[in-house]
Design an enzyme around this catalytic site. Structure first.
Site, mmCIF file in Angstrom:
data_model
loop_
_atom_site.group_PDB
_atom_site.id
_atom_site.type_symbol
_atom_site.label_atom_id
_atom_site.label_comp_id
_atom_site.label_asym_id
_atom_site.label_seq_id
_atom_site.Cartn_x
_atom_site.Cartn_y
_atom_site.Cartn_z
ATOM 1 N N ASP A 294 -1.899 -3.598 10.577
ATOM 2 C CA ASP A 294 -1.889 -4.062 11.953
ATOM 3 C C ASP A 294 -3.159 -3.538 12.616
ATOM 4 O OD1 ASP A 294 -0.917 -5.029 14.454
ATOM 5 O OD2 ASP A 294 -0.157 -3.028 14.923
ATOM 6 N N ASP A 296 -3.792 -3.062 16.785
ATOM 7 C CA ASP A 296 -3.526 -2.201 17.941
ATOM 8 C C ASP A 296 -2.423 -1.199 17.629
ATOM 9 O OD1 ASP A 296 -5.096 -3.439 20.369
ATOM 10 O OD2 ASP A 296 -4.269 -5.131 19.243
ATOM 11 N N ASP A 474 2.635 -0.369 13.613
ATOM 12 C CA ASP A 474 3.299 0.514 14.572
ATOM 13 C C ASP A 474 4.336 -0.185 15.434
ATOM 14 O OD1 ASP A 474 1.812 0.407 17.741
ATOM 15 O OD2 ASP A 474 1.250 -0.943 16.125
#
Length: 532
Positions: A294, A296, A474
């Site tokens: 991922d 961000d 996240d």
């Protein structure tokens, strides 16, 4: 009350299990009547007694009785006065609304509602409250496994019914008709009651399940952007599915318990990857690594301004070294072109807009939602118009998604921003909503997510021999990718300091700096092995 007796495993262990993925669900918000207690029949009898007497007196020979279908269609699941008003409108009867303090013998909407409530109390005193034991056993077991729980009812008698049923201890939060009046919450199918319960539990609606037996409640769950909408029906399951239920069961015992899936656990219980060096060694020894990331919160910290989330040079160098040793992919909710501009590493796979737009290392593009662009354009125009004066609201338009951010909004504006995003999304049949960290996202209503993109890319690179995929992310949206990994894969979550959701990840890291160290360590191991 003997809790152990109430939590006996028989109602659950012997029940048919329905396939439902609870791995991303942090909380369960249950309607009361028809889900945990069987007072629906009592409510129906009280409404019928009140309305039949009123209709006979008003209509004489033209009297037509109040029916079970009337109850389901106009009254069930709604606040008392809203239900009375809805039924009266269905019969073209106009009455003054009146005041909640109107006496039961006054012919106003509120007076009729209070008359019904008087009958309900009389029946409750005579007959008590029947509990739906299999569902209550499931709720108790789920609570022991750490699921956050709330109960929602539009009835102003909510506390009394909970006390009479002896289940007031089950829930961390309760939102009932008294709260609705105090907070001026609109009734179902508006999602306000459920959103207030999620707020009190401090969970994002996208990470919560709701359980409802009424069409209005199911519609409220869908409009509220909740992660899972569970319908309860012995008969008439189709009407709840049509209203938007993801699954319909007879009672909660037909669902698996949270945690029955071995991959499901609280994020704080996931072991720390850097304490288990052998995991990365074994992964590289077993085959060619394939690294999926991922952006961000994973490669860069979460920041208030999305345009400021720039990739550190040390991480860029780590990605470039890894790219020369094994396939590297970045899968993000960001627009693909913006993602490439931020990362600036050639020779890797980029998947923007949760994988709806994928670019291979050779520059070949794959887009899956071009026909949905007009709906996104219309939604963007509405959002910009309606949110332009709302403090803290930020709209990020991507090619195949719109993110409505409220990270910088004051607390008293968050619900307003959420509701506007929900209303705009609901106005476009081709769009659906998803949640994330302080955002509501509008996306094409396609069966495609980060997990779908991961599987698609894996199919492309699998010809090079055995692949051992590792995905690091996240956010809640990364759970789709965790679940999509083959059994030999390694799902790794980057967990925040206060993050307490459930996850399918098997190992954890704490920040983007540790992600960089893992990338470098994978490159070291692959280089030492001689991976081409």
């Amino acid at each position: 009350m003997n809790e152990d007796a109430d939590a006996a495993p028989d109602p659950i262990a012997t029940a048919r299990s329905t396939t439902v993925d609870l791995s991303r669900i942090q909380a369960c918000i249950c309607d009361l009547d028809g889900v945990l207690t069987d007072t629906a029949a009592t409510h129906l009898r009280a409404w019928k007694h009140m309305f039949d007497a009123f209709l006979r007196d008003r209509l004489g020979d033209e009297f037509q009785p109040f029916t079970k279908d009337d109850y389901r269609q106009y009254v069930d699941g709604k606040p008392r006065y809203d239900g009375a008003q809805s039924f009266l409108e269905s019969r073209d009867i106009e009455l003054p609304h009146g005041d909640p303090d109107d006496p039961p013998d006054r012919d106003t909407v509120c007076g009729l509602g209070n008359r019904k409530n008087r009958y309900f109390h009389e029946l409750l005193e005579k007959e008590g409250v029947d509990r739906i034991e299999p569902s209550i056993a499931w709720v108790r077991a789920a609570k022991r496994r750490g699921l956050a729980l709330a109960v929602v009812t539009s009835s102003r008698n909510g506390r009394r019914v909970l006390d009479a049923a002896g289940i007031q201890d089950l829930f961390q939060a309760r939102v009932d008709g008294m709260d609705g009046q105090e907070l001026d919450l609109p009734g179902k199918p508006d999602p306000a009651y459920f959103l207030e319960a999620a707020r009190r539990l401090d969970v994002d609606p996208g990470s919560a399940a709701i359980v409802e037996d009424a069409e209005a409640g199911v519609e409220a769950g869908r409009r509220g952007g909740f992660g899972l909408v569970i319908g309860i029906a012995d008969e008439g399951a189709d009407r709840l599915r049509q209203a938007g239920a993801d699954v319909v069961v007879k009672d909660l015992s037909e669902l698996p318990l949270p945690g029955d899936d071995e991959s499901w656990r609280r994020i704080g219980d996931v072991p720390f990857l850097l304490d288990h060096e052998d995991v990365l060694q074994d992964l590289v020894a077993a085959g060619r690594p394939a690294l999926f990331l991922d952006y961000d919160g994973t490669l860069t910290p979460i920041v208030s301004d999305p345009d400021a989330a720039r990739l550190p040079e040390a991480t860029r160098h780590a990605l470039e070294r890894a790219r020369d040793l094994f396939p590297v992919s970045i899968i993000s909710g960001r627009d693909l072109d913006a993602l490439r501009e931020f990362v600036r590493v050639d020779g890797i796979y980029y998947a923007g807009s949760h994988g709806l737009h994928i670019r291979q290392p050779d520059g070949t593009d794959h887009e899956r939602a071009v026909d949905w662009l007009p709906a996104l354009d219309r939604a963007e125009q509405q959002l910009r118009s309606r949110l332009q004066d709302v403090e803290g609201a930020a709209i990020e338009r991507k090619r195949f998604a719109i993110a409505v951010h409220y990270r910088n909004a004051p607390d008293d504006q968050v619900e307003r921003i959420q509701n506007i995003a929900i209303e705009v999304a609901d106005g476009e049949d081709r769009l659906r909503r998803s949640g994330g960290k302080k955002i509501v996202e509008l996306r094409p209503d396609l069966d495609w997510d980060k997990g779908s993109a991961l599987r698609w890319i894996l199919d492309l690179i699998a010809d090079g021999g055995p692949v051992r995929a590792i995905y690091i992310g996240d956010d809640v949206t990364d759970e789709d990718a965790f679940r999509a990994l083959p059994p030999s894969g390694l799902p790794v979550v980057v967990r925040g300091e206060d993050d307490d959701r459930r996850t399918a990840a098997r190992y954890a890291l704490t920040d983007p700096e540790q992600v960089r160290r893992v990338i470098e360590r994978l490159a070291d191991l692959a280089d030492r092995k001689g991976t081409p």
